[in-house]
Scaffold this motif. Sequence first.
Motif: not given
Length: 303
Positions: A25-43
């Motif tokens: 979970k933490a890996i996917i979240v960190k990759v998403a933050f690095a590669n998109t403009s999504m914030d925590a609530l949107t993700l």
Amino acid sequence: MKINQPVTWAGFLITIVGSILFSTKAIIVKVAFANTSMDALTLLMLRMTFSLPFYLGAIWFARQENLTPLTARQWMGVVGLGVFGYYLSSLFDFIGLQYVTAGLERLILFLYPTFAVFINAFVFKQPVVRTQKVALLLTYTGIAIAYFGELHIGDMGNPHFIWGSFLIFLCSITYSIYIVGSGRMIPTVGVTRFTAYAMLSSTAGVFAHFAFGGGSWQLLKEAGTHIWYGILLAVVATVLPTFLLSNGMKRIGSNNVAIISAIGPVSTIIQAHFVLGEKIFPAQIAGTLLVIIGVVLIGWKRK
């Protein structure tokens, strides 16, 4: 569901796979933050949206079992644990992951069995035995070593590092409430029914927060091009491990699940190193070993 049960191969494999999937979970979240403009609530919104059909399906299967209808008190317990346990812990976790490494996040989150000891001691008046005191000392010493090691290698320059760490700490506390409560409700409610209704309550909390608490509809529209992050978080890091670990508890007991789940922080650190390029350093290794030993002791000696 018994707390202490013999460990079967099926129960062991189910639990270890569930623990490793949770650690992604933490890996996917960190990759998403690095590669998109999504914030925590949107993700988080995407994660729960794609999880929703699975939990609705689980409710349908649970109803085929002709279980006794839930009482008003049981409904309050399930909904309360879903909202104030799982929803809050997920929110704190996703926001905190914006500011700390995946390895440290998993290590702080892994404190939840120690908070479960405190809850059982102060709320349910269960005495803290000597072994548990030693385990608590080892666990918090390990966290301190790993934490200050993170500061030493450069996170001192991150102005939000302490805030992010605090949010993950809150996540661990709220998740421990969910774990303690679920352990007391699953034997009477049923594992599938409890998991499904609690997760639906958590999903409702996320949807309400997004709709009324400042969620960005524009970011959600843009997230349409990155839905795979939501799908991965929902299926690989949420739905599958949730039901696998619940089934593991049913097969081998919560104590054995707590011990086997110690693979989680190690799995996250290794994945973070190879996927995210996070450094593995001596203080992190030493701290992680102490935390794992402490948590295993808590699981081994819990009655």
